[in-house]
Design a protein around this motif. Structure first.
Motif, PDB file in Angstrom:
ATOM      1  N   LYS A   1       0.866  -1.178   0.000  1.00 50.21           N
ATOM      2  CA  LYS A   1       0.000   0.000   0.000  1.00 50.21           C
ATOM      3  C   LYS A   1       0.902   1.226   0.000  1.00 50.21           C
ATOM      4  CE  LYS A   1      -3.598  -2.195   2.787  1.00 50.21           C
ATOM      5  NZ  LYS A   1      -4.303  -2.175   4.070  1.00 50.21           N
ATOM      6  N   CYS A   2       0.463   2.260  -0.700  1.00 50.98           N
ATOM      7  CA  CYS A   2       1.233   3.500  -0.754  1.00 50.98           C
ATOM      8  C   CYS A   2       0.265   4.666  -0.683  1.00 50.98           C
ATOM      9  CB  CYS A   2       2.050   3.556  -2.045  1.00 50.98           C
ATOM     10  SG  CYS A   2       3.130   4.993  -2.158  1.00 50.98           S
ATOM     11  N   LEU A   3       0.537   5.595   0.212  1.00 53.76           N
ATOM     12  CA  LEU A   3      -0.325   6.766   0.347  1.00 53.76           C
ATOM     13  C   LEU A   3      -0.417   7.531  -0.974  1.00 53.76           C
ATOM     14  CD1 LEU A   3       0.741   8.140   3.846  1.00 53.76           C
ATOM     15  CD2 LEU A   3      -1.382   6.968   3.246  1.00 53.76           C
ATOM     16  N   SER A   4      -1.609   7.928  -1.322  1.00 53.27           N
ATOM     17  CA  SER A   4      -1.838   8.648  -2.577  1.00 53.27           C
ATOM     18  C   SER A   4      -1.039   9.947  -2.628  1.00 53.27           C
ATOM     19  CB  SER A   4      -3.331   8.940  -2.754  1.00 53.27           C
ATOM     20  OG  SER A   4      -4.063   7.744  -2.766  1.00 53.27           O
ATOM     21  N   ARG A   5      -0.873  10.592  -1.488  1.00 53.13           N
ATOM     22  CA  ARG A   5      -0.115  11.848  -1.441  1.00 53.13           C
ATOM     23  C   ARG A   5       1.377  11.636  -1.687  1.00 53.13           C
ATOM     24  NH1 ARG A   5      -1.805  15.399   3.838  1.00 53.13           N
ATOM     25  NH2 ARG A   5      -4.055  15.113   3.724  1.00 53.13           N
ATOM     26  N   ASN A   6       1.844  10.419  -1.501  1.00 55.89           N
ATOM     27  CA  ASN A   6       3.275  10.128  -1.630  1.00 55.89           C
ATOM     28  C   ASN A   6       3.600   9.870  -3.106  1.00 55.89           C
ATOM     29  OD1 ASN A   6       5.932   9.515  -1.174  1.00 55.89           O
ATOM     30  ND2 ASN A   6       5.526   7.941   0.362  1.00 55.89           N
ATOM     31  N   THR A   7       3.507  10.928  -3.895  1.00 54.50           N
ATOM     32  CA  THR A   7       3.647  10.798  -5.345  1.00 54.50           C
ATOM     33  C   THR A   7       5.026  10.309  -5.771  1.00 54.50           C
ATOM     34  OG1 THR A   7       4.143  13.162  -5.500  1.00 54.50           O
ATOM     35  CG2 THR A   7       1.842  12.496  -5.844  1.00 54.50           C
ATOM     36  N   ALA A   8       6.063  10.677  -5.037  1.00 53.66           N
ATOM     37  CA  ALA A   8       7.410  10.206  -5.389  1.00 53.66           C
ATOM     38  C   ALA A   8       7.507   8.695  -5.237  1.00 53.66           C
ATOM     39  CB  ALA A   8       8.461  10.907  -4.524  1.00 53.66           C
ATOM     40  N   ALA A   9       6.941   8.156  -4.153  1.00 53.70           N
ATOM     41  CA  ALA A   9       6.978   6.704  -3.943  1.00 53.70           C
ATOM     42  C   ALA A   9       6.127   5.994  -4.988  1.00 53.70           C
ATOM     43  CB  ALA A   9       6.504   6.352  -2.537  1.00 53.70           C
TER      44      ALA A   9
ATOM     45  N   TRP B   1       5.448  -2.133 -10.601  1.00 57.69           N
ATOM     46  CA  TRP B   1       4.256  -2.334  -9.781  1.00 57.69           C
ATOM     47  C   TRP B   1       3.064  -1.705 -10.472  1.00 57.69           C
ATOM     48  CZ3 TRP B   1       3.946  -4.683  -4.864  1.00 57.69           C
ATOM     49  CH2 TRP B   1       5.162  -5.190  -4.391  1.00 57.69           C
ATOM     50  N   GLU B   2       1.897  -2.300 -10.292  1.00 56.23           N
ATOM     51  CA  GLU B   2       0.671  -1.794 -10.895  1.00 56.23           C
ATOM     52  C   GLU B   2      -0.290  -1.312  -9.815  1.00 56.23           C
ATOM     53  OE1 GLU B   2      -1.106  -4.715 -13.503  1.00 56.23           O
ATOM     54  OE2 GLU B   2       0.888  -5.493 -13.986  1.00 56.23           O
TER      55      GLU B   2
ATOM     56  N   ALA C   1      -5.969   8.698   1.910  1.00 56.59           N
ATOM     57  CA  ALA C   1      -6.186   7.793   0.780  1.00 56.59           C
ATOM     58  C   ALA C   1      -4.880   7.084   0.417  1.00 56.59           C
ATOM     59  CB  ALA C   1      -6.706   8.578  -0.417  1.00 56.59           C
ATOM     60  N   TYR C   2      -5.007   5.843  -0.015  1.00 58.10           N
ATOM     61  CA  TYR C   2      -3.841   5.075  -0.427  1.00 58.10           C
ATOM     62  C   TYR C   2      -4.183   4.181  -1.604  1.00 58.10           C
ATOM     63  CZ  TYR C   2      -5.984   1.217   2.192  1.00 58.10           C
ATOM     64  OH  TYR C   2      -6.851   0.256   2.650  1.00 58.10           O
ATOM     65  N   TRP C   3      -3.140   3.782  -2.307  1.00 62.30           N
ATOM     66  CA  TRP C   3      -3.263   2.850  -3.418  1.00 62.30           C
ATOM     67  C   TRP C   3      -2.836   1.464  -2.970  1.00 62.30           C
ATOM     68  CZ3 TRP C   3      -5.319   3.158  -8.164  1.00 62.30           C
ATOM     69  CH2 TRP C   3      -5.615   4.425  -8.673  1.00 62.30           C
ATOM     70  N   ASN C   4      -3.584   0.447  -3.390  1.00 61.49           N
ATOM     71  CA  ASN C   4      -3.129  -0.932  -3.322  1.00 61.49           C
ATOM     72  C   ASN C   4      -2.351  -1.177  -4.601  1.00 61.49           C
ATOM     73  OD1 ASN C   4      -4.311  -2.056  -0.879  1.00 61.49           O
ATOM     74  ND2 ASN C   4      -6.275  -1.685  -1.864  1.00 61.49           N
ATOM     75  N   LEU C   5      -1.145  -1.691  -4.463  1.00 66.10           N
ATOM     76  CA  LEU C   5      -0.318  -1.998  -5.627  1.00 66.10           C
ATOM     77  C   LEU C   5       0.026  -3.471  -5.621  1.00 66.10           C
ATOM     78  CD1 LEU C   5       0.635   1.107  -4.655  1.00 66.10           C
ATOM     79  CD2 LEU C   5       1.999   0.839  -6.691  1.00 66.10           C
TER      80      LEU C   5
END
Length: 139
Positions: free
Chosen positions: A104-112, A121-122, A132-136
């Motif tokens: 998982k990666c926080l949506s705000r963490n655009t660099a990551a 990674w998709e 908010a976060y993305w599941n990758l």
């Protein structure tokens, strides 16, 4: 030259400091006073932790929750970013997790997010909660 190895108890003081400093600089939108050295211990319970070091200095780490093939934490010392340390830590994860790997990666963490996408990674699904976060997934 960067070496990757599994964490030992002697590494914990440096890992605590690296985790705290990295979170305070990366997650600038959160209150830094709510972040503490002890968070490393709490956040890596039951996880395998691998460190990246150069000249006996720890410069990054990755923590894996093996039962779920999940990467929980990946942090690199700010002064060592851009040296492919994150790439090497992800390569180590591939030796210990089965595909598909998840994180998982926080949506705000655009660099990551950009880093993970560059690494293959998709983005699967964005979860819209307070932070908010993305599941990758990596297949």
């Amino acid at each position: 030259m960067i070496q990757i190895r599994e964490m030992t108890p002697l590494d914990k003081p440096r890992l605590r400091q690296l985790y705290l400093e990295s979170r305070r600089s990366t997650f600038y939108w959160d209150d830094p006073e709510l972040m503490h050295l002890e968070d490393f211990d709490r956040d890596t319970v039951d996880e395998r932790v691998f460190i990246a070091e150069t000249q006996q200095t720890i410069v990054g780490f990755i923590s894996l929750y093996v039962p779920d093939n999940f990467i929980h934490c990946l942090f690199v010392d700010g002064s060592f970013k851009g040296q492919r340390i994150g790439h090497q830590l992800l390569a180590e994860a591939k030796n210990h997790l089965q595909l598909p790997m998840k994180l998982k990666c926080l949506s705000r963490n655009t660099a990551a997010l950009a880093f993970y996408e560059k690494e293959g990674w998709e983005k699967v699904h964005e979860v819209k909660v307070h932070d908010a976060y993305w599941n990758l997934v990596y297949q």
